[in-house]
Design a protein around this motif. Sequence first.
Motif, mmCIF file in Angstrom:
data_model
loop_
_atom_site.group_PDB
_atom_site.id
_atom_site.type_symbol
_atom_site.label_atom_id
_atom_site.label_comp_id
_atom_site.label_asym_id
_atom_site.label_seq_id
_atom_site.Cartn_x
_atom_site.Cartn_y
_atom_site.Cartn_z
ATOM 1 N N ARG A 241 0.845 -1.263 0.036
ATOM 2 C CA ARG A 241 0.000 0.159 -0.025
ATOM 3 C C ARG A 241 1.004 1.145 0.001
ATOM 4 O O ARG A 241 0.560 2.108 -0.703
ATOM 5 C CB ARG A 241 -0.898 -0.087 1.049
ATOM 6 C CG ARG A 241 -2.017 -0.937 1.211
ATOM 7 C CD ARG A 241 -3.142 -0.586 2.060
ATOM 8 N NE ARG A 241 -4.365 -1.227 2.129
ATOM 9 C CZ ARG A 241 -5.317 -1.258 2.982
ATOM 10 N NH1 ARG A 241 -5.754 -0.071 3.476
ATOM 11 N NH2 ARG A 241 -6.326 -2.049 3.031
ATOM 12 N N ALA A 242 1.831 1.345 0.647
ATOM 13 C CA ALA A 242 2.806 2.182 0.811
ATOM 14 C C ALA A 242 3.539 2.798 -0.315
ATOM 15 O O ALA A 242 3.654 3.880 -0.845
ATOM 16 C CB ALA A 242 3.930 2.101 1.919
ATOM 17 N N PHE A 243 3.957 1.585 -1.169
ATOM 18 C CA PHE A 243 4.649 1.606 -2.268
ATOM 19 C C PHE A 243 3.623 2.186 -3.476
ATOM 20 O O PHE A 243 4.279 2.961 -4.387
ATOM 21 C CB PHE A 243 5.292 0.516 -2.769
ATOM 22 C CG PHE A 243 6.755 0.377 -2.148
ATOM 23 C CD1 PHE A 243 7.452 1.268 -2.057
ATOM 24 C CD2 PHE A 243 7.029 -1.173 -1.597
ATOM 25 C CE1 PHE A 243 8.862 1.023 -1.389
ATOM 26 C CE2 PHE A 243 8.197 -1.443 -1.090
ATOM 27 C CZ PHE A 243 9.253 -0.303 -0.813
ATOM 28 N N VAL A 244 2.422 1.800 -3.159
ATOM 29 C CA VAL A 244 1.530 2.499 -4.487
ATOM 30 C C VAL A 244 1.103 3.911 -4.054
ATOM 31 O O VAL A 244 1.146 4.679 -5.213
ATOM 32 C CB VAL A 244 -0.266 1.690 -4.221
ATOM 33 C CG1 VAL A 244 -1.014 2.494 -4.942
ATOM 34 C CG2 VAL A 244 0.111 0.323 -4.603
ATOM 35 N N VAL A 245 1.293 4.165 -2.844
ATOM 36 C CA VAL A 245 1.434 5.852 -2.725
ATOM 37 C C VAL A 245 2.494 6.474 -3.231
ATOM 38 O O VAL A 245 2.480 7.612 -4.024
ATOM 39 C CB VAL A 245 1.167 6.178 -1.164
ATOM 40 C CG1 VAL A 245 1.325 7.906 -0.956
ATOM 41 C CG2 VAL A 245 -0.153 5.597 -0.653
ATOM 42 N N GLY A 246 3.781 5.635 -3.214
ATOM 43 C CA GLY A 246 4.955 6.435 -3.716
ATOM 44 C C GLY A 246 4.964 6.379 -5.421
ATOM 45 O O GLY A 246 5.380 7.226 -5.876
#
Length: 491
Positions: free
Chosen positions: A455-460
């Motif tokens: 999820r965090a990498f999708v925001v990145g």
Amino acid sequence: MKSTATTQQQDLQNIKKLPILISLIIGAFFSILNETLLNIALPKLEVALGVSASTLQWLATGYMLVVGVLIPVSALLVQWFTTRQMFLGAMVLFTAGTLLCGIAPSFELLLVGRLLQASGAGLMLPVMMNTILVLYPPETRGAAMGTIGLVIMFAPAIGPTLSGLILQVAEWRWLFFLVLPFAVMSIIVSFIYLKNVTTITKPKVDVLSILLSTLGFGGIVFGFSSAGKAETTWASMEVYLPLVVGGVSILLFVIRQLKSNEPMLDFRVFKYPMFTLTTLMLIIAMMTMFSTMLLLPFLMQGVFLMTTFAAGLVLLPGGLLNGLVSPLTGRLFDKFGPRALVIPGSTLLLIIMWLFTRINLQTTTATLVVLHILLMIAIAMIMMPTQTNGLNQLPQRLYPHGTAVLNTLQQISGAIGVALFISIMTSGQQSYFMTLTAEPTTEQMAEGLLSGIHRAFVVGLGFAVVALVISLFTKRTKAPVEQIVMSSTTS
């Protein structure tokens, strides 16, 4: 006044630049290294000092807080003190803090030592950037800034690896004892070779502006750093109260600076379009870099069950290559301009962030190493070329303000990135566990953490898209007319 400026330009032409650059780099490298050197030692310190993890967090939060507060004030200080006074004073503070950390018998004294270190680092970075801008003309500034980029990017990148190596063979105090001789060497080298290159104007000291700046930038950094802790949420008072106070204080600070004839931090730098573009690009790049450097250790240790030292080794090649690429990007910038670097770098960043979202339990260590290497190369292609291009558009009188703005926003964006990505990772992990009907197994714990990291990498990935769009508007800047006229008077 014109003759004074002409004399200063002639004096600068006779100064040996390389010894000055070396003395600045030595001091800056070890001060920046300390931002990440201690993080990996926190579990050992928890046992050695008998304090909780939340208390130990102050060693990292306090460091970022002091740096974030001091950098805006540095724009005023560099106009009151000479280059030698500022840099030597900063290095003495940093060295004293390093010694105190090494011998500290308690957490309280260790924290004081860290805050002294941060005071030195917060004053040193703007002095270094401002000195480079004054010493090197725009047409050769890219190579010099690339060398500085080697320090700014390489030092925090190798911090975890170096720390893991030291802790394998020695106790935590050696993290400071081994830095101490290099700090002393920097003081000696800079005392011998560093020259005064800036003009002292002694502007009026605005106490209210200093207070608003401290509350504003300090509150923002503290609030976002607190949000990144495991035991807090965005609804916690220690998160939202500092953010509200910080936001209001910054608003009042900006209004006061725009109305002042002698602003402490001149926000008129944003009247220059490429500087504004630079600021946006650097915020995205710093958020992506700091957050990814934090997410990858969680991934490697929590999902792939690597040791701390092994995780540090995975990050080492990327850190090394980043350091090697930064001077090269500086020379390429001088020759081809920013677009030839920033657009391909932003494209590469987008591809890498997308590949990070595809990581699964079958991903190999070699794949992680390659992805991290490519990420750090992409960041190197974006950071220094963009920063140099934006600062090149400013007149010399705004150099201290431009460097202070960029360095401050880099600290704040780093804190925001860490807090934002940690909270996204945590919420994603909790969402995964809510789908389970029984206590999670070891494999499910790893899958839950991986779900949160995804999820965090999708925001990145979303940030990377924005960076690519912004990069398309990048144009090569030229020195302002006033500097071209000034330079022509010396030839």
